[in-house]
Design an enzyme around this catalytic site. Structure first.
Site, PDB file in Angstrom:
ATOM      1  CG  PHE A   3     -11.681  23.313  74.529  1.00 24.83           C
ATOM      2  CD1 PHE A   3     -11.590  21.969  74.196  1.00 24.83           C
ATOM      3  CD2 PHE A   3     -11.791  23.648  75.866  1.00 24.83           C
ATOM      4  CE1 PHE A   3     -11.610  20.990  75.168  1.00 24.83           C
ATOM      5  CE2 PHE A   3     -11.806  22.675  76.854  1.00 24.83           C
ATOM      6  CZ  PHE A   3     -11.721  21.343  76.510  1.00 24.83           C
TER       7      PHE A   3
ATOM      8  CG  HIS B 215      -2.997  20.925  77.736  1.00 21.28           C
ATOM      9  ND1 HIS B 215      -2.437  21.868  76.899  1.00 21.28           N
ATOM     10  CD2 HIS B 215      -4.201  20.585  77.165  1.00 21.28           C
ATOM     11  CE1 HIS B 215      -3.244  22.090  75.887  1.00 21.28           C
ATOM     12  NE2 HIS B 215      -4.321  21.322  76.017  1.00 21.28           N
TER      13      HIS B 215
ATOM     14  CG  HIS C 249      -3.288  18.078  71.473  1.00 22.32           C
ATOM     15  ND1 HIS C 249      -2.875  19.375  71.663  1.00 22.32           N
ATOM     16  CD2 HIS C 249      -4.413  17.928  72.218  1.00 22.32           C
ATOM     17  CE1 HIS C 249      -3.714  19.996  72.475  1.00 22.32           C
ATOM     18  NE2 HIS C 249      -4.658  19.134  72.830  1.00 22.32           N
TER      19      HIS C 249
ATOM     20  CD  GLU D 181      -2.708  13.681  69.011  1.00 19.96           C
ATOM     21  OE1 GLU D 181      -1.696  14.299  68.645  1.00 19.96           O
ATOM     22  OE2 GLU D 181      -3.089  13.644  70.201  1.00 19.96           O
TER      23      GLU D 181
ATOM     24  CB  CYS E 293      -5.091  23.822  73.118  1.00 16.64           C
ATOM     25  SG  CYS E 293      -6.017  23.986  74.661  1.00 16.64           S
TER      26      CYS E 293
ATOM     27  CE  LYS F 219      -0.955  19.179  75.238  1.00 17.98           C
ATOM     28  NZ  LYS F 219      -0.366  18.906  73.908  1.00 17.98           N
TER      29      LYS F 219
END
Length: 418
Positions: free
Chosen positions: A405, A346, A309, A320, A169, A341
């Site tokens: 990830f 996403h 993010h 975050e 990502c 997002k």
């Protein structure tokens, strides 16, 4: 004199609007593009919602051969490239093709085509021994993530450095960061950079269903993506593409290009911890932020806006939040930090470049997009997330961060340069 990379053009294909203008209109209005899945029948899936792009390739200039050859995500990229080049006003004129590069990111590549074609050759998975005669002639291209960069290089005539970035990502952030480094290192004078993704397919949705990472608020898709909200329950899958044209700064100014911003700093770190898990304290993301700011020669107090993010999972949002506090110190409480997002979902590897396009537009317009659907803040997420409504704010230095990830943590700093 130090070489610097500047952004002179952007192109966007996003849920809720194709083209940078439509994309920005959606974001600043705080509208959401999340809805029930229409690209396949999601009956039986835990998560049956997504942020889809309403996309007609022929209407956007792709011919029948391109449509047959290109998977959906590559089609997105082709349209975004065309807009970015037009926005940049002929950046390739007079530039030797050996000095033109491409840097494109994708996390899952041609998932759409691979899923569809395997279904065809195996009669929906019924046959173990498949019939190759049922496959499309360009199926081999779907197997290779490098197809994306190869197609973009062909479109722009690039014979310089061409790379594919697949870091989950953070791919979209990393692709732009590496493009800027190619210009700084004198490997290219122009780099077409960005990312594309079309993961709204049965196999991809099943993968995220299995780990319960995606939202199952199927009865209220418009409000399902809720970053930093107490009642969030996972991210909403998206798709799309964004492309930025990067040029060497002095050459761009000599040709009279509109310099939109400078790619001032980039860094990425791994956490060597867990394939999907995150340490709460956010040390690795904080280090990426600090390193990117150091490379930009900017103190933390210069940051005017943080594009988060903000995936909408409890783990990510708290990680975050702590990382931004750790890296920006007390300034973290004074700077707006939002997640788009909440509106466009996403889109895995593509979202980093889509978010960078939003950062450029925020700098252009003096408007910070909101975090939609944030009605009941998580008490452990206590920064200024600009809930629900866009805010006027001049932004000279913007920070965009990503988490993926595999433990990837990335940060990009954009500024107005000298």
């Amino acid at each position: 004199m130090k070489r610097e990379a500047v952004v002179t053009g952007i192109g966007v294909v996003a849920p809720g609007g194709i083209g940078a203008a439509a994309f920005w209109d959606l974001l600043t209005a705080g509208r959401t593009a999340t809805r029930g899945i229409t690209l396949f029948d999601p009956a039986g899936y835990r998560s049956r919602i997504a942020a889809e792009v309403d996309f007609d390739p022929a209407a956007h200039g792709l011919d029948d051969h391109q449509v047959a050859r290109m998977d959906r995500y590559v089609q997105f990229a082709a349209v975004a490239v065309a807009e970015a080049l037009a926005d940049s006003a002929a950046p390739l004129a007079g530039v030797a093709p050996w000095r033109v590069g491409v840097s494109m990111g994708t996390a899952v590549g041609a998932t759409t085509r691979l899923d569809r074609e395997y279904t065809a050759v195996s009669r929906g998975g019924a046959d173990w021994v498949v019939d190759p005669a049922r496959t499309a002639p360009h199926l081999n291209l779907a197997l290779m993530p490098s197809t994306l960069s190869g197609e973009v290089a062909d479109l722009v005539g690039a014979r310089g450095p061409v790379r594919t970035v697949s870091t989950g990502c953070t791919s979209g952030l990393d692709a732009v960061g590496y493009a800027a480094q190619a210009i700084e290192d004198d490997l290219a004078d122009v780099v077409v950079a960005g990312a594309a993704e079309s993961p709204i397919a049965p196999i991809a949705m099943a993968c995220f269903d299995a780990i319960k990472a995606t939202s199952n608020s199927n009865d209220d898709p418009a409000r399902a993506s809720r970053p930093f909200d107490r009642d969030r329950n996972g991210f909403v899958m998206g798709e799309g593409a964004a492309v930025l044209v990067l040029e060497e700064a002095s050459a761009a100014r000599r040709r009279g290009a509109r310099v939109r911003c400078r790619v001032a700093g980039f860094a990425n770190h791994g956490n060597a911890f867990h394939m999907t898990g995150l340490r709460r304290e956010g040390v690795e993301m904080a280090r990426a932020i600090t390193t990117a700011l150091d490379r930009a020669r900017r103190p933390a107090t210069d940051v005017d806006y943080v594009n988060a993010h903000g995936s909408g999972t409890v783990q990510n949002d708290r990680h975050e939040t702590d990382a931004v506090k750790r890296s920006l110190g007390e300034h973290a409480r004074r700077v707006p930090m939002t997640s788009i997002k909440s509106m466009v979902g996403h889109s895995l590897g593509a979202i980093g470049s889509i978010e960078l396009a939003a950062c450029v537009l925020a700098m252009d317009t003096g408007v910070v997009p909101p975090t939609a659907n944030l009605s009941t803040p998580d008490p452990e997420c206590d920064l200024d997330y600009v809930p629900m409504t866009a805010r006027e704010r001049r932004t000279d230095v913007v920070l965009s961060v990503g988490s993926g990830f595999g433990g990837f943590q990335s940060a990009v700093v954009l500024d107005r340069g000298e």
